[in-house]
Write a protein that holds these residues in place. Structure first.
Motif, mmCIF file in Angstrom:
data_model
loop_
_atom_site.group_PDB
_atom_site.id
_atom_site.type_symbol
_atom_site.label_atom_id
_atom_site.label_comp_id
_atom_site.label_asym_id
_atom_site.label_seq_id
_atom_site.Cartn_x
_atom_site.Cartn_y
_atom_site.Cartn_z
ATOM 1 N N ASP A 34 1.146 -1.203 0.089
ATOM 2 C CA ASP A 34 -0.120 -0.123 -0.132
ATOM 3 C C ASP A 34 0.888 1.197 -0.165
ATOM 4 O O ASP A 34 0.586 2.121 -0.776
ATOM 5 C CB ASP A 34 -0.796 0.070 1.184
ATOM 6 C CG ASP A 34 -2.109 -0.912 1.115
ATOM 7 O OD1 ASP A 34 -2.159 -1.557 -0.090
ATOM 8 O OD2 ASP A 34 -2.862 -0.924 1.979
ATOM 9 N N GLN A 35 1.858 1.383 0.727
ATOM 10 C CA GLN A 35 2.753 2.478 0.965
ATOM 11 C C GLN A 35 3.349 2.674 -0.256
ATOM 12 O O GLN A 35 3.572 3.841 -0.763
ATOM 13 C CB GLN A 35 3.675 2.428 2.089
ATOM 14 C CG GLN A 35 2.890 2.297 3.463
ATOM 15 C CD GLN A 35 2.648 0.871 3.984
ATOM 16 O OE1 GLN A 35 2.461 0.102 3.386
ATOM 17 N NE2 GLN A 35 2.871 0.945 5.431
ATOM 18 N N GLY A 305 -15.017 -1.133 12.548
ATOM 19 C CA GLY A 305 -13.805 -0.587 12.043
ATOM 20 C C GLY A 305 -14.192 -0.058 10.586
ATOM 21 O O GLY A 305 -14.619 -0.854 9.589
ATOM 22 N N ALA A 306 -14.088 1.319 10.200
ATOM 23 C CA ALA A 306 -14.135 1.751 8.729
ATOM 24 C C ALA A 306 -13.010 1.336 7.897
ATOM 25 O O ALA A 306 -11.959 1.249 8.281
ATOM 26 C CB ALA A 306 -14.336 3.204 8.667
ATOM 27 N N ILE A 307 -13.531 1.300 6.368
ATOM 28 C CA ILE A 307 -12.327 0.899 5.392
ATOM 29 C C ILE A 307 -11.709 2.339 5.055
ATOM 30 O O ILE A 307 -10.980 2.195 4.036
ATOM 31 C CB ILE A 307 -12.772 0.117 4.227
ATOM 32 C CG1 ILE A 307 -13.996 1.212 3.629
ATOM 33 C CG2 ILE A 307 -13.737 -1.067 4.594
ATOM 34 C CD1 ILE A 307 -14.549 0.498 2.206
ATOM 35 N N ILE A 308 -11.997 3.316 5.561
ATOM 36 C CA ILE A 308 -11.552 4.495 4.991
ATOM 37 C C ILE A 308 -11.367 5.432 6.281
ATOM 38 O O ILE A 308 -12.255 5.406 7.313
ATOM 39 C CB ILE A 308 -12.423 5.325 3.905
ATOM 40 C CG1 ILE A 308 -11.409 6.241 3.182
ATOM 41 C CG2 ILE A 308 -13.685 5.665 4.556
ATOM 42 C CD1 ILE A 308 -12.164 6.580 1.693
ATOM 43 N N ASP A 437 -8.002 -2.824 -3.477
ATOM 44 C CA ASP A 437 -7.835 -1.694 -3.363
ATOM 45 C C ASP A 437 -7.851 -1.261 -1.795
ATOM 46 O O ASP A 437 -8.787 -0.498 -1.540
ATOM 47 C CB ASP A 437 -8.649 -0.728 -3.955
ATOM 48 C CG ASP A 437 -8.831 -0.986 -5.572
ATOM 49 O OD1 ASP A 437 -7.730 -1.285 -6.175
ATOM 50 O OD2 ASP A 437 -9.709 -0.874 -6.167
ATOM 51 N N SER A 438 -6.924 -1.660 -1.204
ATOM 52 C CA SER A 438 -6.917 -1.525 0.272
ATOM 53 C C SER A 438 -6.470 -0.232 0.855
ATOM 54 O O SER A 438 -6.712 0.004 2.034
ATOM 55 C CB SER A 438 -6.140 -2.782 0.916
ATOM 56 O OG SER A 438 -4.920 -2.550 0.597
ATOM 57 N N TYR A 525 -7.010 -10.245 2.707
ATOM 58 C CA TYR A 525 -6.050 -9.426 2.065
ATOM 59 C C TYR A 525 -4.812 -10.471 1.522
ATOM 60 O O TYR A 525 -3.769 -10.592 2.240
ATOM 61 C CB TYR A 525 -5.200 -8.440 3.252
ATOM 62 C CG TYR A 525 -6.375 -7.524 3.406
ATOM 63 C CD1 TYR A 525 -6.625 -6.534 2.496
ATOM 64 C CD2 TYR A 525 -7.020 -7.171 4.623
ATOM 65 C CE1 TYR A 525 -7.517 -5.428 2.745
ATOM 66 C CE2 TYR A 525 -7.770 -6.250 5.001
ATOM 67 C CZ TYR A 525 -8.133 -5.259 4.117
ATOM 68 O OH TYR A 525 -9.172 -4.287 4.149
ATOM 69 N N ARG A 526 -5.169 -11.055 0.475
ATOM 70 C CA ARG A 526 -4.021 -11.968 -0.074
ATOM 71 C C ARG A 526 -3.387 -10.870 -1.026
ATOM 72 O O ARG A 526 -3.973 -10.650 -2.264
ATOM 73 C CB ARG A 526 -4.803 -13.070 -0.905
ATOM 74 C CG ARG A 526 -5.660 -13.867 0.076
ATOM 75 C CD ARG A 526 -6.190 -14.978 -0.453
ATOM 76 N NE ARG A 526 -6.962 -15.950 0.281
ATOM 77 C CZ ARG A 526 -8.164 -15.953 0.653
ATOM 78 N NH1 ARG A 526 -8.985 -14.856 0.037
ATOM 79 N NH2 ARG A 526 -8.854 -16.696 1.393
ATOM 80 N N THR A 527 -2.215 -10.466 -0.860
ATOM 81 C CA THR A 527 -1.371 -9.486 -1.428
ATOM 82 C C THR A 527 -0.345 -10.053 -2.274
ATOM 83 O O THR A 527 0.594 -9.102 -2.894
ATOM 84 C CB THR A 527 -1.207 -8.393 -0.469
ATOM 85 O OG1 THR A 527 -0.436 -8.914 0.542
ATOM 86 C CG2 THR A 527 -2.392 -7.705 -0.087
#
Length: 634
Positions: A34-35, A305-308, A437-438, A525-527
């Motif tokens: 993500d970062q 918990g929110a996704i954003i 799109d995490s 979250y299979r990334t």
């Protein structure tokens, strides 16, 4: 001579002006997908929008004594994660002229990290993941190469990164007590957040109104209620206000204008001084939490918990507000950049009058309510390895307390099974997008959802499923030219969408898929793209390498968590099947595992499986039917 004043340097100048040492007291390189993707995406977006400069962030250093006076050597005090990512990017994508030298960045006391960085600087994109030892650096290599192969980061972006992206480098004076510096840094007051700057600016627009006190108090109350993403928005108001805003059940919005909201939230001036408080006083005061003082002190909705986060939600709402007539298109973009770095700028551009601010306030409260009701959350009360316990819950009045209930509730017992299945179908489709799109920023799928909810505030579960299916199939169509036989560069959405199609077929009674664990399946979250038949088999595994052209085929690929992939990536397929819990893996993996158990897994099986899966993906001419078995508990 090195300056002790902050310097704005391009990335090229940063690496041309010295060597860097990350001291042992700093943590290892730990940025994830993500970062890294966010940094690369930011560079790409700023270049595409024609910005002459892009400020990446800051770098705090301490000049080290050295016998080589020709080049300065800096100890990295703060900013090592960003600096290492830039070093990786230039090492992997740079040319002979732009690739950094092997000694330009090293990690003190971390021999494996130092060796990996030096190897990447020498061999660049020819480096194999198996040549590296540190997990974080392996992730960096895979992520950067995949972005390049997908076309998400081009040579033009690299040139922009080198000469238009700036870093503010601050070099601490010689003799600085580093321990004391850290103590000061850790105890300093927090900086004003961007969304707080926006709040002050918007309240300033209201301050010139005749009813400024009422307007600013109403705005601040709504803003504060919406800013807490740990609970449903109704919790930000007292029970009496909830009834005025959301009806007797606290779940049916009854406001349509700013005046409605102002009346509901009781904005009369406090009688203690009978004078309007100044804008400065309002901003200086800590946000009140009327919900905590209310009689329903317990709040069962805080477990979600929110996704954003709030700054990015603000941008999403602003995008809907200014782009109500925009037709969403995966090949395009939202009306404004969905990047919280643009938060202050975009609000300055889009909301210039008090009328704009009032209209946005109503939109914010309405969409925050719809977000809470119709967008998935994570349930923190359930154990989960990767925060993927997806739920969809609305909040309502139950015995004068705010209580959660499934969003698509049941009309009667006869409809229970079909309603449960439709509800689960919505959750599955939304989580498909979220695990793909995490990141908090650039959630284009969320913009599309909020735009849909803005026009359809009370969709049925079936209507919602139909919309999400169209959204997913359009996304697949927008990437129709992607190479699916490209190993780790294959876009993750294709894997996740294929899993959804397998789930859908199985739920509708496809006997050939009866053996996979579809009924309890959820997106996680299979990334990491896994080669089922390994690229470099373990010497003791009794299998020979098949060659890159074979192992990179789509039929040999699936998504896994990075921790799983890093532990067993070189095992033979049959050994992987024995060591992984197949029912916890993707549905594509489960199909591959079943074949490997029955037939083995070599080139013939790879090609046959790949053809079958590509047929499912490419054969989809229109969105699938929005139906599912009543047995589904996904």
């Amino acid at each position: 001579m090195t300056s002790t004043h902050p310097e704005s340097l391009t990335v090229r100048e940063i690496f041309q002006s010295g060597r860097y040492v990350v001291p042992i007291y700093q943590r290892a390189y730990a940025w994830g997908v993500d970062q890294i993707e966010t940094l690369l995406r930011d560079v790409c977006d700023y270049r595409n929008r024609g910005h002459r400069q892009y400020f990446i962030g800051s770098l705090v250093t301490h000049l080290l004594p050295t016998t080589d006076e020709s080049v300065a050597t800096f100890e990295v005090v703060d900013g090592q994660q960003r600096l290492t990512t830039l070093f990786l990017t230039l090492s992997i994508l740079g040319t002979a002229d732009t690739r950094p030298s092997a000694d330009l960045l090293t990690y003190e006391g971390r021999a494996r990290s130092a060796a990996d960085l030096a190897r990447l600087a020498r061999t660049g994109p020819a480096t194999s993941v198996d040549d590296l030892e540190e997990f974080g650096i392996k992730v960096g290599l895979e992520t950067i190469l995949a972005a390049q192969k997908r076309g998400d980061f081009t040579h033009a972006d690299l040139d922009y990164l080198l000469d238009s992206a700036h870093i503010v480098r601050t070099t601490l004076p010689t003799g600085t007590d580093i321990n004391h510096y850290f103590e000061v840094m850790n105890s300093r007051g927090e900086q004003l957040e961007k969304h707080e700057i926006v709040k002050a600016s918007l309240m300033g627009r209201l301050a010139a109104l005749d009813d400024a006190d009422t307007a600013t108090r109403t705005f601040a109350r709504v803003w504060d209620a919406c800013s807490d993403m740990t609970r449903h928005v109704q919790r930000g108001f007292t029970p009496r206000e909830r009834k005025a805003l959301f009806g007797a059940d606290w779940d049916t919005p009854s406001f349509t204008s700013f005046g409605d909201v102002a009346t509901a939230v009781s904005v009369a001036v406090e009688s203690e001084n009978q004078r309007p408080r100044t804008l400065g006083a309002l901003l200086a005061a800590k946000p009140s939490d009327p919900g905590k003082a209310a009689e329903d002190s317990s709040d069962a909705t805080e477990r979600y918990g929110a996704i954003i986060d709030f700054p990015n939600l603000l941008l999403q709402v602003l995008a809907v507000h200014v782009g109500a007539d925009v037709v969403f298109d995966w090949s395009g973009s939202a009306p404004i950049p969905l990047d919280d770095k643009q938060l202050v700028r975009e609000f300055e551009r889009q909301l210039s009058t008090a009328k704009d601010v009032k209209e946005f306030t109503v939109r914010l409260l309405r969409l925050r309510y719809l977000f809470d009701r119709f967008v998935i959350k994570t349930d923190r009360s359930r154990e989960s390895e990767d925060d993927s316990n997806w739920v969809l819950v609305r909040a309502r009045n139950h015995e004068s307390k705010l209580s959660p209930v499934a969003t698509f509730g049941l009309a009667n017992d006869d409809e229970a099974e079909s309603s449960n299945a439709a509800h689960a179908h919505v959750v599955l489709l939304q989580s498909l997008f979220q695990v793909t799109d995490s990141r908090r920023s650039y959630k284009n799928f969320l913009f599309a959802i909020l735009q849909f909810l803005n026009e359809n505030s009370a969709p049925s579960a079936d209507e919602y499923v139909a919309f999400l299916q169209v959204l997913a199939s359009q996304r697949l169509g927008s990437a129709a030219g992607a190479d699916l036989d490209a190993g780790t560069s294959v876009p993750h959405f294709q894997f996740n969408y294929l899993d959804y199609l397998l789930w859908l077929r199985a739920s509708q009674g496809d006997a050939s898929l009866a053996h996979i664990g579809w009924s309890s399946y959820r997106f996680r979250y299979r990334t990491s793209v896994e080669h089922f038949y390994p690229q470099h088999p373990d010497p003791g595994g009794n299998i020979e390498p098949l060659g890159r052209a074979i192992v990179d085929l789509f039929g040999n690929l699936c998504l896994m968590s990075r921790s799983e992939n890093s532990k067993r990536s070189n095992l033979a397929p049959e050994a992987k099947v024995g060591q992984y819990r197949s029912d916890a893996q993707s549905l594509k993996f489960q199909l591959m595992a079943a074949v490997a158990r029955d037939e083995g897994w070599r080139e013939e099986q790879i090609r046959a499986h790949g053809e079958a899966m590509l047929t499912i993906l490419s054969g989809l001419k229109s969105p699938p039917e929005a139906t599912a078995s009543k047995e589904s508990t996904a």
